[in-house]
Design a protein around this motif. Sequence first.
Motif, PDB file in Angstrom:
ATOM      1  N   LEU A 170       0.832  -1.205   0.000  1.00  0.00           N
ATOM      2  CA  LEU A 170       0.000   0.000   0.000  1.00  0.00           C
ATOM      3  C   LEU A 170       0.864   1.252   0.000  1.00  0.00           C
ATOM      4  O   LEU A 170       0.421   2.318  -0.420  1.00  0.00           O
ATOM      5  N   ASP A 171       2.108   1.124   0.444  1.00  0.00           N
ATOM      6  CA  ASP A 171       3.017   2.269   0.471  1.00  0.00           C
ATOM      7  C   ASP A 171       3.449   2.694  -0.937  1.00  0.00           C
ATOM      8  O   ASP A 171       3.893   3.831  -1.121  1.00  0.00           O
ATOM      9  N   VAL A 172       3.359   1.762  -1.885  1.00  0.00           N
ATOM     10  CA  VAL A 172       3.825   2.079  -3.240  1.00  0.00           C
ATOM     11  C   VAL A 172       2.677   2.170  -4.240  1.00  0.00           C
ATOM     12  O   VAL A 172       2.907   2.305  -5.438  1.00  0.00           O
ATOM     13  N   ILE A 173       1.459   2.117  -3.743  1.00  0.00           N
ATOM     14  CA  ILE A 173       0.318   2.083  -4.652  1.00  0.00           C
ATOM     15  C   ILE A 173       0.156   3.399  -5.421  1.00  0.00           C
ATOM     16  O   ILE A 173      -0.425   3.443  -6.506  1.00  0.00           O
ATOM     17  N   ASP A 174       0.691   4.492  -4.858  1.00  0.00           N
ATOM     18  CA  ASP A 174       0.616   5.780  -5.547  1.00  0.00           C
ATOM     19  C   ASP A 174       1.420   5.782  -6.836  1.00  0.00           C
ATOM     20  O   ASP A 174       1.182   6.629  -7.718  1.00  0.00           O
ATOM     21  N   GLY A 177      -0.420   3.811 -12.001  1.00  0.00           N
ATOM     22  CA  GLY A 177      -1.230   4.790 -12.710  1.00  0.00           C
ATOM     23  C   GLY A 177      -2.690   4.772 -12.311  1.00  0.00           C
ATOM     24  O   GLY A 177      -3.239   3.723 -11.938  1.00  0.00           O
ATOM     25  N   ALA A 178      -3.341   5.921 -12.414  1.00  0.00           N
ATOM     26  CA  ALA A 178      -4.744   6.039 -12.027  1.00  0.00           C
ATOM     27  C   ALA A 178      -5.678   5.265 -12.943  1.00  0.00           C
ATOM     28  O   ALA A 178      -6.818   4.989 -12.585  1.00  0.00           O
ATOM     29  N   ASN A 179      -5.196   4.899 -14.128  1.00  0.00           N
ATOM     30  CA  ASN A 179      -6.035   4.168 -15.091  1.00  0.00           C
ATOM     31  C   ASN A 179      -5.860   2.659 -14.958  1.00  0.00           C
ATOM     32  O   ASN A 179      -6.167   1.920 -15.886  1.00  0.00           O
ATOM     33  N   LYS A 180      -5.366   2.211 -13.811  1.00  0.00           N
ATOM     34  CA  LYS A 180      -5.100   0.789 -13.593  1.00  0.00           C
ATOM     35  C   LYS A 180      -6.091   0.169 -12.615  1.00  0.00           C
ATOM     36  O   LYS A 180      -6.695   0.845 -11.769  1.00  0.00           O
ATOM     37  N   LEU A 181      -6.241  -1.146 -12.732  1.00  0.00           N
ATOM     38  CA  LEU A 181      -6.952  -1.972 -11.766  1.00  0.00           C
ATOM     39  C   LEU A 181      -5.951  -2.921 -11.141  1.00  0.00           C
ATOM     40  O   LEU A 181      -4.976  -3.323 -11.787  1.00  0.00           O
ATOM     41  N   ALA A 182      -6.179  -3.320  -9.895  1.00  0.00           N
ATOM     42  CA  ALA A 182      -5.226  -4.209  -9.226  1.00  0.00           C
ATOM     43  C   ALA A 182      -5.940  -5.079  -8.201  1.00  0.00           C
ATOM     44  O   ALA A 182      -7.048  -4.765  -7.748  1.00  0.00           O
ATOM     45  N   SER A 313      -9.666   3.576  -5.256  1.00  0.00           N
ATOM     46  CA  SER A 313     -10.407   2.807  -4.243  1.00  0.00           C
ATOM     47  C   SER A 313      -9.454   2.087  -3.297  1.00  0.00           C
ATOM     48  O   SER A 313      -9.660   2.079  -2.076  1.00  0.00           O
ATOM     49  N   LEU A 314      -8.404   1.491  -3.840  1.00  0.00           N
ATOM     50  CA  LEU A 314      -7.452   0.755  -3.008  1.00  0.00           C
ATOM     51  C   LEU A 314      -6.693   1.671  -2.053  1.00  0.00           C
ATOM     52  O   LEU A 314      -6.254   1.244  -0.980  1.00  0.00           O
ATOM     53  N   LYS A 315      -6.547   2.929  -2.404  1.00  0.00           N
ATOM     54  CA  LYS A 315      -5.854   3.873  -1.516  1.00  0.00           C
ATOM     55  C   LYS A 315      -6.598   4.055  -0.197  1.00  0.00           C
ATOM     56  O   LYS A 315      -6.002   4.447   0.811  1.00  0.00           O
TER      57      LYS A 315
END
Length: 335
Positions: A170-174, A177-182, A313-315
């Motif tokens: 979660l520390d590297v989720i930024d 890209g915003a256009n991604k799903l994970a 959402s994951l953020k």
Amino acid sequence: MKSDDEKLKELFGEKEKPVFSKVIKKAKIFSVLRTIILSLMIVIILSFVVLISNAKILNNMGEQKQMDLSTWYNISMPNAYIGNIQFDDRIFTGEIDFVRYRFLGNKPITDGSYKEGYGFPLINGIYGDLGFTLFGGSNINEMTSYNKAGKRIMKFYHPSVKYDNYINNLDVIDKIGANKLAEMSLSFDKAYTIDEVRQMLPKEITLNWYWVDTYNEKDLSMTGMSDKNEKSNKDSVVFEENYVYGIKALDLLGNKIDNPEEMFIGAITMGSKDKMVASIYKNIFNKLSQGKGEVKKDDLKIIGVVVSGDIDSLKKLKNQNYIKAATLGAVADKY
């Protein structure tokens, strides 16, 4: 000087001998041909019987293998589903070729092609072990593993084991890209009920899978140190996604399942009574039932989940106290 009788015998005897030889020769040829034809007929009939029997037996084995795989995926393989299946029957052996897929939010993505064999091969012509990963690693805690499709393999940390290091992607989720799903695995600080998990996760996130606590002290003490020992161990057991068991929250089409625990309980209950399947079902059933002879929803302690969604959402999972570790799985474009 020969008499007339001797001359007649000599004349007719010489003519009868070649005629009789030809008859015997023809009889022998006919006998050989008849033997060859009968042998060929027997071979053809036996081959036909063997091929029909082989097809019928392998067809039954293939269907049973498919059922076993479906049951297995109901208790394991977080956020992984069996897609299109192709059967390849040969002589005495066969293979199921299938596509695997996952859900990132409501979007399905492919997760590679896989094979499962069945039958009774007389000759083993394939050697080696492909395993679950692209390549091996010496330290599961520190190394990122990838499956055969190149997807990151998620890791899970048991709450009763004290680790020196926890991965928190979660520390590297930024950086994604915003256009991604994970998808991400979340390891909890303690066990929760299914209803508690539903309430504490952000509503914007897709809940894909529940990690059920199916371990006893012996399972954890073999490779890790529990809190009771008041020790930490950097080599304590970290579970990869291929070796954890739990409940799928989505069906094959990605729709939310209202009572997902029922499918999980049914699978381990049925498997625990079947002598032909792996003993893992019986071990899980015994751990969860605690001698009661049945497993109920309240017996399922959730110690982690797999979630998915877009990056925004994951953020929302950042700084949640119930999350001890978070590892990244598959990543794909949103559109």
